[in-house]
Design a protein around this motif. Structure first.
Motif, mmCIF file in Angstrom:
data_model
loop_
_atom_site.group_PDB
_atom_site.id
_atom_site.type_symbol
_atom_site.label_atom_id
_atom_site.label_comp_id
_atom_site.label_asym_id
_atom_site.label_seq_id
_atom_site.Cartn_x
_atom_site.Cartn_y
_atom_site.Cartn_z
ATOM 1 N N ASP A 155 45.942 21.094 6.257
ATOM 2 C CA ASP A 155 46.323 22.153 7.214
ATOM 3 C C ASP A 155 47.713 22.752 6.846
ATOM 4 O O ASP A 155 47.856 23.849 6.831
ATOM 5 N N SER A 156 48.740 21.799 6.715
ATOM 6 C CA SER A 156 50.128 21.922 6.277
ATOM 7 C C SER A 156 50.760 20.744 5.724
ATOM 8 O O SER A 156 50.354 19.849 5.789
ATOM 9 N N VAL A 157 51.811 21.340 4.920
ATOM 10 C CA VAL A 157 52.511 20.030 4.449
ATOM 11 C C VAL A 157 54.031 20.179 4.790
ATOM 12 O O VAL A 157 54.567 21.384 4.753
ATOM 13 N N HIS A 158 54.597 19.152 5.345
ATOM 14 C CA HIS A 158 56.066 19.444 5.677
ATOM 15 C C HIS A 158 56.906 18.272 4.769
ATOM 16 O O HIS A 158 56.542 17.188 4.792
ATOM 17 N N VAL A 159 58.092 18.842 4.161
ATOM 18 C CA VAL A 159 58.862 18.051 3.563
ATOM 19 C C VAL A 159 60.538 18.637 4.125
ATOM 20 O O VAL A 159 60.912 19.614 3.986
ATOM 21 N N ASP A 160 61.134 17.462 4.230
ATOM 22 C CA ASP A 160 62.586 17.726 4.792
ATOM 23 C C ASP A 160 62.671 18.436 6.105
ATOM 24 O O ASP A 160 63.455 19.619 6.215
ATOM 25 N N ALA A 161 61.483 18.442 6.867
ATOM 26 C CA ALA A 161 61.502 19.075 8.385
ATOM 27 C C ALA A 161 61.396 20.593 7.911
ATOM 28 O O ALA A 161 61.226 21.415 8.945
ATOM 29 N N LYS A 162 60.634 20.947 6.912
ATOM 30 C CA LYS A 162 60.404 22.478 6.499
ATOM 31 C C LYS A 162 59.022 22.357 5.811
ATOM 32 O O LYS A 162 58.290 21.366 5.217
ATOM 33 N N GLU A 163 58.146 23.409 6.277
ATOM 34 C CA GLU A 163 56.645 23.508 5.750
ATOM 35 C C GLU A 163 56.809 23.859 4.212
ATOM 36 O O GLU A 163 57.691 24.732 3.852
ATOM 37 N N VAL A 164 56.112 23.488 3.486
ATOM 38 C CA VAL A 164 56.145 23.912 2.051
ATOM 39 C C VAL A 164 54.825 24.454 1.808
ATOM 40 O O VAL A 164 53.719 23.908 2.390
ATOM 41 N N LYS A 165 54.708 25.462 0.809
ATOM 42 C CA LYS A 165 53.368 26.115 0.181
ATOM 43 C C LYS A 165 53.188 25.591 -1.022
ATOM 44 O O LYS A 165 54.084 25.627 -1.746
#
Length: 102
Positions: free
Chosen positions: A89-99
């Motif tokens: 559904d989503s990917v989060h890295v360093d507290a930010k969503e990445v696309k």
């Protein structure tokens, strides 16, 4: 495990009996962009993976590879080395969503 985008499917009219009824997908692994860490980029490779969840073309999925691919109830008797085990559904890295780049 790795993230991948479903880019297509494979149809086989002849295959071992245990594989009958199993959908085969072409998946393209993605990795985190090394410089920006703000997007996922393609690795440029492709794999064939058994679909256990009903993933569709264009979806981002979680793939398990190697002998671990045969550790699910659906795949324990199949001659495979890659399986789709999650729909992302989503990917989060360093507290930010990445696309994922397309």
């Amino acid at each position: 495990m790795f993230l991948a985008r479903v880019t297509g499917s494979v149809v086989c009219t002849q295959k071992v009996a245990s594989m009958t009824g199993h959908k085969l997908l072409i998946v393209e692994p993605y990795r985190l962009d090394e410089k920006t860490r703000a997007k996922l980029t393609s690795t440029g490779r492709t794999f064939i993976a058994v679909d256990t969840l009903g993933a569709g073309e264009g979806e981002l999925v979680l793939v398990c590879q190697g002998s671990s691919a045969r550790l699910t109830p659906e795949t324990k008797t199949l001659p495979i080395d890659a399986v789709v085990i999650g729909l992302v559904d989503s990917v989060h890295v360093d507290a930010k969503e990445v696309k994922a780049s397309t």
